[in-house]
Design an enzyme around this catalytic site. Sequence first.
Site, PDB file in Angstrom:
ATOM      1  N   ASP A  32       0.869  -1.371  -0.070  1.00 51.63           N
ATOM      2  CA  ASP A  32      -0.146   0.069   0.053  1.00 51.63           C
ATOM      3  C   ASP A  32       0.855   1.070  -0.167  1.00 51.63           C
ATOM      4  OD1 ASP A  32      -2.971   0.170   1.028  1.00 51.63           O
ATOM      5  OD2 ASP A  32      -1.946   2.299   0.947  1.00 51.63           O
ATOM      6  N   THR A 122     -13.329  -3.479  -8.722  1.00 50.77           N
ATOM      7  CA  THR A 122     -14.416  -3.569  -9.730  1.00 50.77           C
ATOM      8  C   THR A 122     -14.317  -2.527 -10.916  1.00 50.77           C
ATOM      9  OG1 THR A 122     -15.935  -4.149  -7.781  1.00 50.77           O
ATOM     10  CG2 THR A 122     -16.937  -3.347  -9.761  1.00 50.77           C
ATOM     11  N   PHE A 150     -16.278 -11.494  -4.711  1.00 54.16           N
ATOM     12  CA  PHE A 150     -17.932 -11.296  -4.448  1.00 54.16           C
ATOM     13  C   PHE A 150     -18.209 -11.528  -2.744  1.00 54.16           C
ATOM     14  CE2 PHE A 150     -17.483 -13.451  -8.574  1.00 54.16           C
ATOM     15  CZ  PHE A 150     -18.429 -12.425  -9.228  1.00 54.16           C
ATOM     16  N   LEU A 250     -34.196 -10.558   0.634  1.00 55.95           N
ATOM     17  CA  LEU A 250     -35.466 -10.213   0.685  1.00 55.95           C
ATOM     18  C   LEU A 250     -35.906  -9.453   1.889  1.00 55.95           C
ATOM     19  CD1 LEU A 250     -37.452 -13.171  -1.081  1.00 55.95           C
ATOM     20  CD2 LEU A 250     -36.941 -10.914  -1.958  1.00 55.95           C
ATOM     21  N   ASN A 251     -34.843  -9.025   2.866  1.00 52.45           N
ATOM     22  CA  ASN A 251     -35.067  -8.280   4.208  1.00 52.45           C
ATOM     23  C   ASN A 251     -35.410  -6.778   3.549  1.00 52.45           C
ATOM     24  OD1 ASN A 251     -34.917 -10.602   5.469  1.00 52.45           O
ATOM     25  ND2 ASN A 251     -32.535 -10.234   5.755  1.00 52.45           N
ATOM     26  N   GLY A 253     -35.928  -2.923   4.135  1.00 48.47           N
ATOM     27  CA  GLY A 253     -35.240  -1.748   5.159  1.00 48.47           C
ATOM     28  C   GLY A 253     -35.082  -0.292   4.525  1.00 48.47           C
ATOM     29  N   CYS A 260     -20.368  -0.435  -2.456  1.00 45.07           N
ATOM     30  CA  CYS A 260     -20.688  -1.314  -3.567  1.00 45.07           C
ATOM     31  C   CYS A 260     -21.884  -1.016  -4.213  1.00 45.07           C
ATOM     32  CB  CYS A 260     -20.357  -2.759  -3.427  1.00 45.07           C
ATOM     33  SG  CYS A 260     -18.747  -3.047  -2.617  1.00 45.07           S
ATOM     34  N   LYS A 318     -24.595  -1.560   7.253  1.00 49.85           N
ATOM     35  CA  LYS A 318     -25.400  -2.828   7.722  1.00 49.85           C
ATOM     36  C   LYS A 318     -24.639  -3.409   8.831  1.00 49.85           C
ATOM     37  CE  LYS A 318     -22.344  -5.831   4.924  1.00 49.85           C
ATOM     38  NZ  LYS A 318     -22.357  -7.082   4.081  1.00 49.85           N
TER      39      LYS A 318
HETATM   40  C1  UGA Z   1     -21.965  -6.581  -1.873  1.00 52.93           C
HETATM   41  C2  UGA Z   1     -22.449  -7.801  -2.367  1.00 52.93           C
HETATM   42  O1  UGA Z   1     -23.373  -8.465  -1.570  1.00 52.93           O
HETATM   43  C3  UGA Z   1     -20.798  -8.756  -2.482  1.00 52.93           C
HETATM   44  O2  UGA Z   1     -21.191  -9.964  -3.125  1.00 52.93           O
HETATM   45  C4  UGA Z   1     -19.776  -7.836  -2.988  1.00 52.93           C
HETATM   46  O3  UGA Z   1     -18.603  -8.655  -3.410  1.00 52.93           O
HETATM   47  C5  UGA Z   1     -19.735  -6.700  -2.634  1.00 52.93           C
HETATM   48  O4  UGA Z   1     -20.841  -6.010  -2.494  1.00 52.93           O
HETATM   49  C6  UGA Z   1     -18.713  -5.765  -3.261  1.00 52.93           C
HETATM   50  O5  UGA Z   1     -19.011  -5.468  -4.552  1.00 52.93           O
HETATM   51  O6  UGA Z   1     -17.822  -5.671  -2.809  1.00 52.93           O
HETATM   52  P1  UGA Z   1     -21.892  -5.852   0.875  1.00 52.93           P
HETATM   53  O7  UGA Z   1     -21.802  -4.144   0.069  1.00 52.93           O
HETATM   54  O8  UGA Z   1     -20.691  -6.017   1.594  1.00 52.93           O
HETATM   55  O9  UGA Z   1     -21.601  -6.581  -0.452  1.00 52.93           O
HETATM   56  O10 UGA Z   1     -23.039  -5.725   1.294  1.00 52.93           O
HETATM   57  P2  UGA Z   1     -24.564  -6.659   1.296  1.00 52.93           P
HETATM   58  O11 UGA Z   1     -24.580  -7.614   2.307  1.00 52.93           O
HETATM   59  O12 UGA Z   1     -24.502  -6.965  -0.162  1.00 52.93           O
HETATM   60  O13 UGA Z   1     -25.695  -5.600   1.552  1.00 52.93           O
HETATM   61  C7  UGA Z   1     -25.514  -4.417   0.685  1.00 52.93           C
HETATM   62  C8  UGA Z   1     -26.979  -3.572   1.162  1.00 52.93           C
HETATM   63  O14 UGA Z   1     -28.125  -3.943   0.868  1.00 52.93           O
HETATM   64  C9  UGA Z   1     -26.770  -3.116   2.681  1.00 52.93           C
HETATM   65  O15 UGA Z   1     -26.948  -1.640   2.866  1.00 52.93           O
HETATM   66  C10 UGA Z   1     -27.746  -4.072   3.396  1.00 52.93           C
HETATM   67  O16 UGA Z   1     -28.324  -3.353   4.613  1.00 52.93           O
HETATM   68  C11 UGA Z   1     -28.777  -4.302   2.338  1.00 52.93           C
HETATM   69  N1  UGA Z   1     -29.835  -5.346   2.350  1.00 52.93           N
HETATM   70  C12 UGA Z   1     -29.034  -6.656   2.091  1.00 52.93           C
HETATM   71  C13 UGA Z   1     -30.879  -4.994   2.620  1.00 52.93           C
HETATM   72  O17 UGA Z   1     -31.420  -4.280   2.992  1.00 52.93           O
HETATM   73  N2  UGA Z   1     -31.623  -6.425   2.820  1.00 52.93           N
HETATM   74  C14 UGA Z   1     -31.156  -7.622   2.656  1.00 52.93           C
HETATM   75  O18 UGA Z   1     -31.955  -8.560   2.484  1.00 52.93           O
HETATM   76  C15 UGA Z   1     -29.823  -7.822   2.188  1.00 52.93           C
END
Ligand code: UGA
Length: 432
Positions: A32, A122, A150, A250-251, A253, A260, A318
């Site tokens: 880095d 990405t 991912f 499917l949650n 919010g 991302c 989250k």
């Molecule tokens: C996301 C993808 O899920 C990963 O596969 C990917 O590698 C990553 O982006 C990336 O491109 O680096 P991440 O951003 O860590 O991962 O978070 P997620 O768990 O996907 O949640 C994203 C957003 O969706 C959060 O704000 C979360 O609260 C919301 N979410 C997720 C919901 O509101 N409901 C759900 O059921 C799931």
Amino acid sequence: MYMQLGFIGTGYVGLVTGVMCAHIGHQVVCLDKDGRKIEKLKMGDCIIYENNLAEYMNQQITKGNIVFSSDYQDLQACDVVFICVGTPSDENGGADLGFVKEALLQCAQHLPDSCLFVIKSTVPPTSCQNFQKFLQDKGFSHKIASNPEFLREGSAVDDFLNGARIVAGGDLHSINIIRNIYNPLIDRGVEFLGVDTTTSEMIKYSSNSFLAIKLSFINEMCDLCEELGADISLLAKGLGLDKRIGSLFLNPGPGYGGSCFPKDTKALSHIAKIHNIASHVLDAAIDSNLARYKLMRNKIRNIIKTPCIITALGVAFKAGTDDIRESPALKILQLLADDGYFIQIYDPVAGKDPANLGISRVKICDNIENASKDSNGLIILTEWQEFSGIEYEEIGKFMSQKRLIDLRLIADHSRAKNAGFDVYRVGAKEKL
Ligand code: UGA
């Protein structure tokens, strides 16, 4: 067979992948340009909050399988270098590839032609082809391949070990090298898919975009359920039982956030526009998500009508992370602060420094009790497990008015009601 691997960028992607590649048997150098980060990492300070990562990292430091450096010379022995630097949004919503190009150029200047450069950041479809040309124009002949990540924040270690798939983009030789790196995982049953670089880049963007669309859809169904007197949790269950739809993501919010989804959806839409391809579905999902912050603020204002003291439970985008980038919680709180509300915030790990929140009229508290003092309502914005076990009987004693607004459907609402709280849950049948 182990390989010598380099990782440029010790942010979230580079550090997790570097540490875990050391764990599956490779010799790793993480580089880095920020010397302060490198010094901390050398001391075993894991610099990011990620489940179990610190333990894995320190184990590999002790075994001598991972080292940290700011000097490109230290990558000399690497067979493969992964580029894991940031690709922030530019002013048009496209991805700014300046850091990737800078890293590629540095690598090309310091490493032999035989070293394979793998883009993990990405990047928009066709970027690898363009990077290849960029290096060729400068007289370098290193090969460039694609290997999108991912990993989810909060469960990245587990996602690395038990991911749904590993995607590699490039010519056959590059794909085979990448396959060899991940062999220990492929042997455990993780699917491997070798494709061309542009398809690989498209898989990454469309995966995040598809999930974002799924979320915007369920969030709109949530609003409709609330209006019609249906129950979103049962609806999500009924939908998810269809294997073609699936029960995950499917949650409902307060909208999706993080570093991302907002960035990648905008970037994909931008690319479609450049190529004159309609992206109606994706654009609608983006608009729906942006509208959601205001919608949530309006719901809160309808319940707690006059600006007063309120309690925000959670600011992380989250649960399971200290990341507040593009956090829906912060977007909503910003609107409420502008409306004149005074916000007492509690988050188990995130947002400890008020200066980083960019919101005026806030106080950061170190537990739920303190955040509830004289408050006129608790608002759950992040789905931390801790918020499912709130002792409403106790907390209620500190509050001016006993109200609970659950934007994540995680609260024990019966317990809150029994303790005398008025309860509002998104997408739920019952009203206050
Ligand atoms: C996301 C993808 O899920 C990963 O596969 C990917 O590698 C990553 O982006 C990336 O491109 O680096 P991440 O951003 O860590 O991962 O978070 P997620 O768990 O996907 O949640 C994203 C957003 O969706 C959060 O704000 C979360 O609260 C919301 N979410 C997720 C919901 O509101 N409901 C759900 O059921 C799931």
